[in-house]
Enzyme design. Structure first.
Site, PDB file in Angstrom:
ATOM      1  N   CYS A 280      36.362  19.662  58.166  1.00 30.91           N
ATOM      2  CA  CYS A 280      35.347  19.374  57.653  1.00 30.91           C
ATOM      3  C   CYS A 280      34.463  19.777  56.452  1.00 30.91           C
ATOM      4  CB  CYS A 280      34.106  18.001  58.215  1.00 30.91           C
ATOM      5  SG  CYS A 280      35.665  17.570  59.838  1.00 30.91           S
TER       6      CYS A 280
ATOM      7  N   ARG B 265      39.213  20.980  52.783  1.00 35.21           N
ATOM      8  CA  ARG B 265      38.789  20.718  54.312  1.00 35.21           C
ATOM      9  C   ARG B 265      38.978  19.740  54.810  1.00 35.21           C
ATOM     10  NH1 ARG B 265      39.677  25.621  54.094  1.00 35.21           N
ATOM     11  NH2 ARG B 265      37.911  27.058  53.053  1.00 35.21           N
TER      12      ARG B 265
ATOM     13  N   TRP C  86      37.712  15.224  57.964  1.00 36.10           N
ATOM     14  CA  TRP C  86      38.553  15.016  58.879  1.00 36.10           C
ATOM     15  C   TRP C  86      38.550  15.068  60.648  1.00 36.10           C
ATOM     16  CZ3 TRP C  86      41.061  18.064  62.598  1.00 36.10           C
ATOM     17  CH2 TRP C  86      42.974  17.657  63.256  1.00 36.10           C
TER      18      TRP C  86
ATOM     19  N   ASN D 271      29.005  19.848  60.316  1.00 40.41           N
ATOM     20  CA  ASN D 271      29.815  19.796  60.817  1.00 40.41           C
ATOM     21  C   ASN D 271      30.091  20.705  62.129  1.00 40.41           C
ATOM     22  OD1 ASN D 271      31.634  19.881  58.805  1.00 40.41           O
ATOM     23  ND2 ASN D 271      31.726  21.781  57.737  1.00 40.41           N
ATOM     24  N   GLY D 272      31.557  20.621  62.936  1.00 41.65           N
ATOM     25  CA  GLY D 272      30.872  21.531  64.231  1.00 41.65           C
ATOM     26  C   GLY D 272      31.488  19.960  65.400  1.00 41.65           C
TER      27      GLY D 272
ATOM     28  N   GLU E  99      58.473  30.469  59.211  1.00 39.01           N
ATOM     29  CA  GLU E  99      57.459  30.017  58.368  1.00 39.01           C
ATOM     30  C   GLU E  99      58.337  28.948  57.364  1.00 39.01           C
ATOM     31  OE1 GLU E  99      53.968  30.525  58.258  1.00 39.01           O
ATOM     32  OE2 GLU E  99      54.134  30.104  55.915  1.00 39.01           O
TER      33      GLU E  99
ATOM     34  N   LYS F  21      57.114  25.511  56.620  1.00 39.07           N
ATOM     35  CA  LYS F  21      56.515  24.422  55.360  1.00 39.07           C
ATOM     36  C   LYS F  21      56.946  23.718  55.019  1.00 39.07           C
ATOM     37  CE  LYS F  21      53.766  26.803  55.102  1.00 39.07           C
ATOM     38  NZ  LYS F  21      52.787  28.006  55.493  1.00 39.07           N
TER      39      LYS F  21
ATOM     40  N   GLU G  48      55.984  20.307  57.345  1.00 43.37           N
ATOM     41  CA  GLU G  48      54.325  20.609  56.949  1.00 43.37           C
ATOM     42  C   GLU G  48      53.438  19.932  55.813  1.00 43.37           C
ATOM     43  OE1 GLU G  48      52.439  24.211  56.234  1.00 43.37           O
ATOM     44  OE2 GLU G  48      50.333  23.735  57.076  1.00 43.37           O
TER      45      GLU G  48
ATOM     46  N   HIS H  74      74.081  26.758  70.743  1.00 45.83           N
ATOM     47  CA  HIS H  74      74.211  26.614  72.115  1.00 45.83           C
ATOM     48  C   HIS H  74      73.305  25.179  72.707  1.00 45.83           C
ATOM     49  CE1 HIS H  74      75.432  31.034  73.553  1.00 45.83           C
ATOM     50  NE2 HIS H  74      74.778  30.820  73.394  1.00 45.83           N
TER      51      HIS H  74
ATOM     52  N   LYS I 133      42.916  23.011  56.388  1.00 48.33           N
ATOM     53  CA  LYS I 133      42.656  23.406  56.048  1.00 48.33           C
ATOM     54  C   LYS I 133      42.856  25.104  57.389  1.00 48.33           C
ATOM     55  CE  LYS I 133      44.200  27.689  53.553  1.00 48.33           C
ATOM     56  NZ  LYS I 133      45.335  27.866  53.688  1.00 48.33           N
TER      57      LYS I 133
HETATM   58  C1  AGP Z   1      49.974  27.127  57.699  1.00 38.91           C
HETATM   59  O1  AGP Z   1      50.566  26.263  56.572  1.00 38.91           O
HETATM   60  C2  AGP Z   1      48.794  25.901  58.292  1.00 38.91           C
HETATM   61  N1  AGP Z   1      48.505  25.074  57.266  1.00 38.91           N
HETATM   62  C3  AGP Z   1      48.800  26.504  59.978  1.00 38.91           C
HETATM   63  O2  AGP Z   1      49.526  26.875  60.218  1.00 38.91           O
HETATM   64  C4  AGP Z   1      48.041  28.042  59.651  1.00 38.91           C
HETATM   65  O3  AGP Z   1      48.495  29.207  59.848  1.00 38.91           O
HETATM   66  C5  AGP Z   1      47.156  27.502  61.326  1.00 38.91           C
HETATM   67  O4  AGP Z   1      46.445  26.530  61.408  1.00 38.91           O
HETATM   68  C6  AGP Z   1      46.454  29.362  61.757  1.00 38.91           C
HETATM   69  O5  AGP Z   1      45.601  28.930  60.375  1.00 38.91           O
HETATM   70  P1  AGP Z   1      44.592  30.346  60.647  1.00 38.91           P
HETATM   71  O6  AGP Z   1      45.357  31.735  60.354  1.00 38.91           O
HETATM   72  O7  AGP Z   1      43.338  29.466  59.824  1.00 38.91           O
HETATM   73  O8  AGP Z   1      44.396  30.459  61.864  1.00 38.91           O
END
Ligand code: AGP
Length: 607
Positions: free
Chosen positions: A14, A39, A90, A116-117, A489, A493, A496, A512, A602
């Protein structure tokens, strides 16, 4: 002190903004919310008021900021009102709905709150307030604040907010305004908030990005601060005692850092920025590795063992960096999923924990490190984040603002920072010969050029592949050894931002069980690493079952010929550029929003 030293922590799910201006608040709030949209983008809202103008006049809408702009176009707010608060959400507490969108108001509609929080005692407060006759209109924890402020009486708004805040448990960055008072009151506890002086009054936000181009410096609220914005600014603590303003922090990010510029989207921009980000970080770190200054500068005790703790992309970066600690420094090194973290039996109490997090605000990571007794090092792009404040030492990734939800340049700089740290430990404690450390340092120094070359090669290849891959329901990303974190990774990506399933897997594991999934529609991305013999065998087995092999390798005949011939201990980092482009090109072909994928934000500040 500069922003990159002190401010990037302010990153949470947020976003909130607030202002007390002589001009129109809307003209500040809406562009600022646009900058914070990364955010959270389930819903958004603003409330504005002005001296003697009643209100606050509130508009909220489900969906992205454009939906709010549509509402405002159809039903404009009174113009010229200079006091306002805004929020982009969010969802954590309560479904995505207009009723749950911020700002939240009290029973009379004269108090507007953005938050926020997480308020841990919201249920209890809601029950008590309901018993005392308050009517709630949302499921959201934040709404209790509006009613607490209402209940605190018709005196000064700042005193009512202070009384309300005293009853809260949890975390909050709050901006509160009222139709009765020509002011905004800010409060924070374990959730970031900054305030600055713009040309025509005061502006505040949970994330500096919202204020770029508006202020030259900001003040960072500390836990417990209550700040009142009238035609001047006054700082008090939770008991009402006056505080001196927090020291000013220079804003050294340009407004363009938070704009796409010549790029189609932030993800494209941030992929392209990787060579420069790597170069910047290496210029700082490399001269200090061999002579031991990098390690000594952290002020940490000797290291008998190392554990990495992280989530998502940061977890993959940790796995790549951990190999340097094991292979070069010869230290026992583990990598833990933060949400599953339990202190490992036998791990020495004074062993080093390296928490890796681009935001430094990830709740799973913060919760995991609460339990560690030994020294804690934060490897983060947010050196004033909660994680950094909790850590004994911080290694700053200096990647610059990353707006796309998918981690790109922060991942790359985490791998580089982690690898540099491993070499620094090896050098400082004589755990590798100076010649070996020097050779690895030289390999690190070559990375920016390799990333540059990978960037040039990968974009057209990915673009050309995307149409062919658009109908594939799922993907495998296969590698071995040092390549495994990059396969993982690449799969993350793709999942996501394309919403297609993808599995990162050791080549040897395919036979396996997972090989049963492979048919003519299955692309298999092979990230070359180590000896090619077994990878070639696995690729042949999959090709025999109709799989389409996409190879990321060193040889010119590879689909993405981007890897260096020699593999360093941190593995084929250049491969990630190809994998990022592949995911992005496919996402664009499928019409996805590469920067704001569904269901994600994010930084994940909830457990
Ligand atoms: C990566 O593309 C993601 N957005 C997600 O996996 C991210 O890396 C994860 O939430 C950890 O976030 P951070 O690095 O802010 O701790």
């Amino acid at each position: 002190m500069t922003v990159t030293d002190d401010l990037r922590g302010g990153i949470v799910v947020c976003g909130i903004v607030a202002c007390r201006l002589t001009g129109g608040a809307e003209e500040f709030l809406l562009p600022a919310l646009r900058r914070l949209e990364y955010r959270g983008y389930d819903s958004a809202g603003i409330a504005v008021t002005g001296p003697g103008q009643g209100g606050p006049h509130t508009v909220r809408a489900v969906g992205r900021l454009d939906a709010l702009l549509g509402r405002l176009a159809a039903r404009p707010l009174p113009t010229g009102l200079g006091i306002g608060v805004g929020h982009t959400r969010w969802a954590t507490h309560g479904v995505v709905s207009e009723a749950n969108a911020h700002p939240h108001r009290d029973c009379s509609g004269s108090v507007a709150v953005v938050h926020n929080g997480i308020l841990d005692n919201a249920d209890q407060l809601r029950a008590e307030l309901t018993r005392r006759g308050h009517r709630f209109s949302s499921e959201v924890d934040s709404e209790v604040v509006a009613h607490l402020v209402e209940e605190a009486g018709a005196g000064r708004l700042v005193d009512a907010v202070r009384t309300a805040v005293r009853q809260l448990h949890g975390s909050w960055a709050l901006a509160v305004t009222s139709g009765r008072a020509a002011e905004v009151v800010l409060a924070c506890h374990r959730s970031p908030l900054v305030v600055g002086l713009a040309e025509d009054g005061y502006v505040a936000a949970s994330d500096l990005t919202a204020l770029l181009g508006t202020v030259g410096h900001v003040h960072v609220l500390q836990d417990g601060d209550i700040v009142e914005l009238t035609d001047q600014i006054s700082w008090t603590d939770g008991h009402g005692a006056a505080l001196p303003p927090r020291p000013p922090v220079t804003v050294d990010w340009a407004a363009e850092d938070a704009e796409t510029g010549v790029y189609e989207d932030f993800m494209e921009k941030e992929i392209a920025e990787q060579p420069a980000a790597a170069r910047r970080l290496l210029e700082r770190l490399l001269p200090q590795i061999v002579d031991g200054r990098l390690w000594a500068g952290l002020g940490l005790p000797p290291v008998p063992a190392v554990r990495f703790v992280a989530c998502g992309s940061s977890l993959h970066a940790s796995a790549a960096a951990a190999r340097v600690f094991r292979r070069v420094a010869g230290l026992p090194t583990t990598v833990a999923v933060a949400s599953e973290f339990e202190p490992e039996p036998g791990f020495p109490d004074h062993g080093l924990t390296v928490a890796v997090s681009q935001s430094g605000e990830t709740a799973d990571v913060l919760s995991a490190v609460e339990a560690v007794p030994g020294p804690l090092l934060a490897l983060t792009n947010s050196p004033s984040s909660s994680l950094a404040r909790r850590a004994d030492a911080v290694l700053d990734c200096t990647a610059g603002p990353e707006i796309g939800v998918a981690a790109t340049k922060t991942f790359t700089t985490q791998v580089i920072g982690g690898a540099a740290l491993g070499l620094a430990v090896a050098a400082a404690f004589g755990r590798a010969s100076p010649a070996a450390v020097t050779a690895h340092v030289a390999a690190l120094a070559r990375l920016p050029d390799l990333l540059d070359a990978a960037q040039l090669t990968s974009f057209p290849v990915a673009d050309a592949l995307a149409d062919d891959l658009a109908d594939a329901p799922g993907f495998f990303f296969v590698s071995r050894g040092a390549g495994l974190p990059y396969a993982a990774e690449g799969a993350l990506k793709l999942k996501e931002i394309t919403y297609r399933w993808a599995e990162g897997i050791a080549a040897g594991e395919l036979k396996h069980g997972p090989i049963a999934l492979i048919d003519e529609s299955t692309p298999v991305v092979v990230v070359d690493s180590g000896s090619r013999t077994r990878l070639n065998g696995a690729a042949a087995e999959m090709r025999a079952r109709g799989a389409r092999i996409i190879r990321v390798g060193a040889e010119p005949e590879a689909t993405f010929p981007v890897l260096a011939a020699d593999e360093p201990p941190w593995g084929p980092l250049e491969s990630v550029v190809a994998l990022q482009h592949l995911a992005r090109s496919l996402a664009i072909t499928l019409g996805r929003d590469t920067d704001k994928p569904r269901n994600l934000a994010k930084s994940v500040t909830v457990l």
